[in-house]
Design a protein around this motif. Structure first.
Motif, PDB file in Angstrom:
ATOM      1  N   LEU A   1      59.688  32.475  80.100  1.00  0.00           N
ATOM      2  CA  LEU A   1      60.427  31.875  78.995  1.00  0.00           C
ATOM      3  C   LEU A   1      61.050  30.570  79.470  1.00  0.00           C
ATOM      4  O   LEU A   1      61.541  30.487  80.598  1.00  0.00           O
ATOM      5  CB  LEU A   1      61.527  32.817  78.509  1.00  0.00           C
ATOM      6  CG  LEU A   1      61.079  34.120  77.865  1.00  0.00           C
ATOM      7  CD1 LEU A   1      62.303  34.964  77.511  1.00  0.00           C
ATOM      8  CD2 LEU A   1      60.242  33.864  76.630  1.00  0.00           C
ATOM      9  N   ALA A   2      61.035  29.559  78.637  1.00  0.00           N
ATOM     10  CA  ALA A   2      61.691  28.294  78.954  1.00  0.00           C
ATOM     11  C   ALA A   2      63.189  28.470  78.687  1.00  0.00           C
ATOM     12  O   ALA A   2      63.562  28.902  77.593  1.00  0.00           O
ATOM     13  CB  ALA A   2      61.120  27.174  78.101  1.00  0.00           C
TER      14      ALA A   2
ATOM     15  N   VAL B   1      45.104  35.214  74.904  1.00  0.00           N
ATOM     16  CA  VAL B   1      46.452  35.111  75.475  1.00  0.00           C
ATOM     17  C   VAL B   1      46.687  33.692  75.969  1.00  0.00           C
ATOM     18  O   VAL B   1      47.742  33.095  75.709  1.00  0.00           O
ATOM     19  CB  VAL B   1      46.662  36.143  76.607  1.00  0.00           C
ATOM     20  CG1 VAL B   1      47.933  35.847  77.395  1.00  0.00           C
ATOM     21  CG2 VAL B   1      46.729  37.554  76.039  1.00  0.00           C
ATOM     22  N   SER B   2      45.712  33.117  76.643  1.00  0.00           N
ATOM     23  CA  SER B   2      45.843  31.744  77.148  1.00  0.00           C
ATOM     24  C   SER B   2      46.053  30.753  76.010  1.00  0.00           C
ATOM     25  O   SER B   2      46.877  29.834  76.112  1.00  0.00           O
ATOM     26  CB  SER B   2      44.609  31.346  77.959  1.00  0.00           C
ATOM     27  OG  SER B   2      44.548  32.097  79.146  1.00  0.00           O
ATOM     28  N   LYS B   3      45.338  30.931  74.910  1.00  0.00           N
ATOM     29  CA  LYS B   3      45.510  30.034  73.755  1.00  0.00           C
ATOM     30  C   LYS B   3      46.902  30.173  73.160  1.00  0.00           C
ATOM     31  O   LYS B   3      47.544  29.178  72.818  1.00  0.00           O
ATOM     32  CB  LYS B   3      44.444  30.318  72.700  1.00  0.00           C
ATOM     33  CG  LYS B   3      43.068  29.841  73.096  1.00  0.00           C
ATOM     34  CD  LYS B   3      42.051  30.141  72.016  1.00  0.00           C
ATOM     35  CE  LYS B   3      40.659  29.719  72.484  1.00  0.00           C
ATOM     36  NZ  LYS B   3      39.650  30.011  71.461  1.00  0.00           N
TER      37      LYS B   3
ATOM     38  N   LEU C   1      49.730  39.547  81.620  1.00  0.00           N
ATOM     39  CA  LEU C   1      50.106  39.441  80.208  1.00  0.00           C
ATOM     40  C   LEU C   1      49.002  40.002  79.325  1.00  0.00           C
ATOM     41  O   LEU C   1      49.261  40.760  78.397  1.00  0.00           O
ATOM     42  CB  LEU C   1      50.373  37.980  79.826  1.00  0.00           C
ATOM     43  CG  LEU C   1      51.709  37.410  80.279  1.00  0.00           C
ATOM     44  CD1 LEU C   1      51.711  35.899  80.125  1.00  0.00           C
ATOM     45  CD2 LEU C   1      52.846  38.026  79.500  1.00  0.00           C
ATOM     46  N   ALA C   2      47.760  39.644  79.629  1.00  0.00           N
ATOM     47  CA  ALA C   2      46.623  40.118  78.831  1.00  0.00           C
ATOM     48  C   ALA C   2      46.507  41.641  78.902  1.00  0.00           C
ATOM     49  O   ALA C   2      46.148  42.282  77.914  1.00  0.00           O
ATOM     50  CB  ALA C   2      45.337  39.452  79.303  1.00  0.00           C
TER      51      ALA C   2
ATOM     52  N   GLU D   1      55.228  38.729  70.413  1.00  0.00           N
ATOM     53  CA  GLU D   1      55.090  39.816  71.387  1.00  0.00           C
ATOM     54  C   GLU D   1      55.028  39.268  72.813  1.00  0.00           C
ATOM     55  O   GLU D   1      55.600  39.860  73.731  1.00  0.00           O
ATOM     56  CB  GLU D   1      53.852  40.655  71.072  1.00  0.00           C
ATOM     57  CG  GLU D   1      53.674  41.857  71.971  1.00  0.00           C
ATOM     58  CD  GLU D   1      54.815  42.869  71.901  1.00  0.00           C
ATOM     59  OE1 GLU D   1      55.052  43.562  72.916  1.00  0.00           O
ATOM     60  OE2 GLU D   1      55.481  42.967  70.858  1.00  0.00           O
ATOM     61  N   LEU D   2      54.356  38.135  73.002  1.00  0.00           N
ATOM     62  CA  LEU D   2      54.316  37.523  74.335  1.00  0.00           C
ATOM     63  C   LEU D   2      55.723  37.163  74.805  1.00  0.00           C
ATOM     64  O   LEU D   2      56.063  37.379  75.975  1.00  0.00           O
ATOM     65  CB  LEU D   2      53.427  36.277  74.334  1.00  0.00           C
ATOM     66  CG  LEU D   2      51.930  36.544  74.418  1.00  0.00           C
ATOM     67  CD1 LEU D   2      51.143  35.274  74.111  1.00  0.00           C
ATOM     68  CD2 LEU D   2      51.552  37.093  75.782  1.00  0.00           C
TER      69      LEU D   2
END
Length: 105
Positions: A72-73, A46-48, A35-36, A20-21
């Motif tokens: 996104l990379a 979210v950070s984890k 994002l959170a 989902e992220l």
């Protein structure tokens, strides 16, 4: 691009929150707080998840002032794509060999 990179990506994408992220990030870079706000989990979680995605090469972050922006990379899914293509090519070649031996599908 290695199978190990594809395995890291698959492991990271095994969690629905991480998938989902990536969906949320496909429209562009966002800070952790935003994002959170879009996720059903808190900021620490979210950070984890972002750390795991970054470790798998699927997201990257940059600092802008006091904010960390995640995106996104660009090449992050290439190892996974290559792994899937290899898997598919092998399956198709096996099916073609099966048909050439006179078997019906």
């Amino acid at each position: 691009m290695s199978d190990q990179s594809a395995a890291l990506a698959l492991d990271a994408l095994g969690d629905p929150m991480r998938r989902e992220l990536l969906v949320v990030l496909r429209d562009g870079a966002l800070p952790v707080g935003e994002l959170a706000a879009r996720m059903p989990i808190g900021r620490p979680a979210v950070s984890k998840h972002l750390k795991v995605l970054e470790g798998a090469g699927l997201v990257e972050h940059r600092s802008e002032g006091t904010r960390n922006l995640y995106a996104l990379a660009p090449a992050g899914l290439v190892p996974l794509q290559q792994w899937l293509i290899g898997l598919w090519d092998t399956a198709l070649a096996s099916f073609a060999a099966h048909l050439e031996q006179g078997h019906r599908p």
